[in-house]
Design an enzyme around this catalytic site. Structure first.
Site, PDB file in Angstrom:
ATOM      1  N   ASP A  35       1.062  -0.828   0.069  1.00 49.27           N
ATOM      2  CA  ASP A  35      -0.018   0.068  -0.339  1.00 49.27           C
ATOM      3  C   ASP A  35       0.977   1.295   0.422  1.00 49.27           C
ATOM      4  O   ASP A  35       2.172   1.029   0.433  1.00 49.27           O
ATOM      5  CB  ASP A  35      -0.366   0.268   1.226  1.00 49.27           C
ATOM      6  CG  ASP A  35      -1.732  -1.023   0.658  1.00 49.27           C
ATOM      7  OD1 ASP A  35      -2.302  -1.695  -0.065  1.00 49.27           O
ATOM      8  OD2 ASP A  35      -3.059  -1.306   2.255  1.00 49.27           O
ATOM      9  N   LYS A  57      -3.955   2.078  -2.176  1.00 51.56           N
ATOM     10  CA  LYS A  57      -5.454   2.499  -1.385  1.00 51.56           C
ATOM     11  C   LYS A  57      -5.663   4.076  -0.842  1.00 51.56           C
ATOM     12  O   LYS A  57      -5.316   3.999   0.035  1.00 51.56           O
ATOM     13  CB  LYS A  57      -6.377   1.574  -0.634  1.00 51.56           C
ATOM     14  CG  LYS A  57      -6.579   0.599  -1.985  1.00 51.56           C
ATOM     15  CD  LYS A  57      -8.013  -0.387  -1.686  1.00 51.56           C
ATOM     16  CE  LYS A  57      -7.498  -1.273  -0.157  1.00 51.56           C
ATOM     17  NZ  LYS A  57      -6.633  -1.938  -0.683  1.00 51.56           N
ATOM     18  N   MET A 172      -8.451   8.483   9.556  1.00 55.22           N
ATOM     19  CA  MET A 172      -9.343   8.856   8.085  1.00 55.22           C
ATOM     20  C   MET A 172     -10.088   9.917   8.470  1.00 55.22           C
ATOM     21  O   MET A 172     -11.287   9.737   8.039  1.00 55.22           O
ATOM     22  CB  MET A 172      -9.594   7.650   7.345  1.00 55.22           C
ATOM     23  CG  MET A 172      -8.633   6.292   6.719  1.00 55.22           C
ATOM     24  SD  MET A 172      -8.906   4.417   6.530  1.00 55.22           S
ATOM     25  CE  MET A 172      -9.646   4.086   7.768  1.00 55.22           C
TER      26      MET A 172
HETATM   27  C1  LIG Z   1      -6.328   2.443   5.625  1.00 58.52           C
HETATM   28  S1  LIG Z   1      -5.341   2.656   7.320  1.00 58.52           S
HETATM   29  C2  LIG Z   1      -4.689   2.115   8.009  1.00 58.52           C
HETATM   30  C3  LIG Z   1      -4.071   1.790   9.082  1.00 58.52           C
HETATM   31  C4  LIG Z   1      -3.377   1.220   9.626  1.00 58.52           C
HETATM   32  N1  LIG Z   1      -3.863  -0.266   8.771  1.00 58.52           N
HETATM   33  C5  LIG Z   1      -2.729   1.085  11.074  1.00 58.52           C
HETATM   34  O1  LIG Z   1      -2.404   0.228  11.940  1.00 58.52           O
HETATM   35  O2  LIG Z   1      -2.432   2.204  12.036  1.00 58.52           O
HETATM   36  C6  LIG Z   1      -4.648   4.266   6.644  1.00 58.52           C
HETATM   37  C7  LIG Z   1      -5.184   5.555   7.634  1.00 58.52           C
HETATM   38  O3  LIG Z   1      -4.063   5.397   9.343  1.00 58.52           O
HETATM   39  C8  LIG Z   1      -4.224   6.405   9.737  1.00 58.52           C
HETATM   40  N2  LIG Z   1      -2.473   6.273   9.665  1.00 58.52           N
HETATM   41  C9  LIG Z   1      -1.260   5.501   9.063  1.00 58.52           C
HETATM   42  N3  LIG Z   1      -0.062   5.848   8.397  1.00 58.52           N
HETATM   43  C10 LIG Z   1       0.603   6.739   9.329  1.00 58.52           C
HETATM   44  C11 LIG Z   1       1.124   7.549   9.902  1.00 58.52           C
HETATM   45  N4  LIG Z   1       2.135   6.824   9.620  1.00 58.52           N
HETATM   46  N5  LIG Z   1       0.981   8.995  10.582  1.00 58.52           N
HETATM   47  C12 LIG Z   1      -0.906   8.955  10.625  1.00 58.52           C
HETATM   48  N6  LIG Z   1      -1.723   8.711  10.697  1.00 58.52           N
HETATM   49  C13 LIG Z   1      -1.230   7.006  10.022  1.00 58.52           C
HETATM   50  C14 LIG Z   1      -4.512   7.914   9.049  1.00 58.52           C
HETATM   51  O4  LIG Z   1      -5.194   8.160   8.764  1.00 58.52           O
HETATM   52  C15 LIG Z   1      -4.685   6.960   7.231  1.00 58.52           C
HETATM   53  O5  LIG Z   1      -5.502   7.508   6.790  1.00 58.52           O
END
Ligand SMILES: C[S@@+](CC[C@H](N)C(=O)[O-])C[C@H]1O[C@@H](n2cnc3c(N)ncnc32)[C@H](O)[C@@H]1O
Length: 244
Positions: A35, A57, A172
């Protein structure tokens, strides 16, 4: 010959937050399906011969359809390849893991799931606060700020999200936070509740901004930018610091 799929949680972006197992599977993979948020230096842990396939995505962009991603996984594994399916943070948190597991099960392809550091946990650490402040945060809850159409989900539990004894982390949620906050305040959340906007945590672009929920909603109603972000609010510890 049937291959094997390792679902690997990449953590929030910093390759040093990969687990040893994650680095091992990346290093031995024939193909890595990743991703957007798992790209960058994390992919340096893949071997030089590995196929690196972006299947990202991200909100607001044209993205591969989920069944296309599942099909790719099945095709690579059916050809006998060792496949790593790399997802940001922990694969099981808002990662559409189940659809891909079902596709593999139906195709009779074996798999494993390797947990990763969730971005919410990394954000609290980077901001220098515990997620559960002693004596005041009795609960921690993770919620998604958008449904499959990018809108605020209609079925979220507003009473739970307005609970002053819970630390809430919204994934998100930048675009929908003003609407969410209006609903939360109607359910009793004080507008001066402490909040943190944590963006691109553990990457070179990381930033964290402390505010009240009301000030944060006002800021996000104006400009949201394109960094992945979390919104933390509730009885947050005061010792943490913001940074840019
Ligand atoms: C599809 S979700 C996946 C979350 C992921 N599985 C997790 O455990 O963090 C994607 C969202 O996770 C958050 N996210 C993921 N990585 C991030 C980061 N390095 N800093 C801030 N938010 C993050 C944001 O809200 C982003 O839009």
């Amino acid at each position: 010959m049937t291959g094997f799929v390792s679902f690997v949680g990449s953590g929030p972006g910093d390759p040093e937050l990969l687990t040893l197992k994650a680095a091992d599977r990346l290093g031995r993979a024939d193909a890595v399906l990743f991703d957007d948020l798992s790209a960058g230096p994390i992919l340096d842990h893949a071997g030089p011969e590995a196929d690196l396939v972006g299947v990202g995505k991200r909100a607001g962009r044209v993205s591969p359809r989920q069944n296309h991603v599942s099909r790719l996984l099945v095709d690579y594994a059916s050809a006998g390849q060792r496949v790593v399916r790399l997802k940001s943070g922990d694969s099981g948190l808002f990662g559409r893991l189940e659809e891909e597991l079902i596709a593999l099960r139906e195709a009779g392809i074996p798999y494993e799931i390797i947990p990763g550091v969730p971005s919410a946990v990394a954000a609290a650490a980077q901001c220098g606060i515990p997620l559960t402040r002693r004596l005041t945060a009795r609960r921690v809850q993770f919620v998604t700020g958008h449904d499959t159409n990018g809108r605020l989900p209609q079925d979220i539990n507003l009473a739970a999200l307005a609970d002053p004894s819970a630390c809430t982390v919204v994934f998100m949620g930048k675009r929908t936070f003003p609407a969410l906050l209006a609903a939360l305040c109607a359910h009793g959340l004080p507008p001066e509740t402490p909040a943190i906007l944590a963006e691109a945590i553990s990457t070179p672009a990381q930033a964290a901004h402390r505010a009240t929920v009301a000030a944060l909603a006002e800021r996000l109603a104006g400009e949201i930018g394109d960094k992945p972000a979390l919104i933390l609010y509730g009885p947050l510890a005061e010792i943490g610091v913001g940074f840019d």
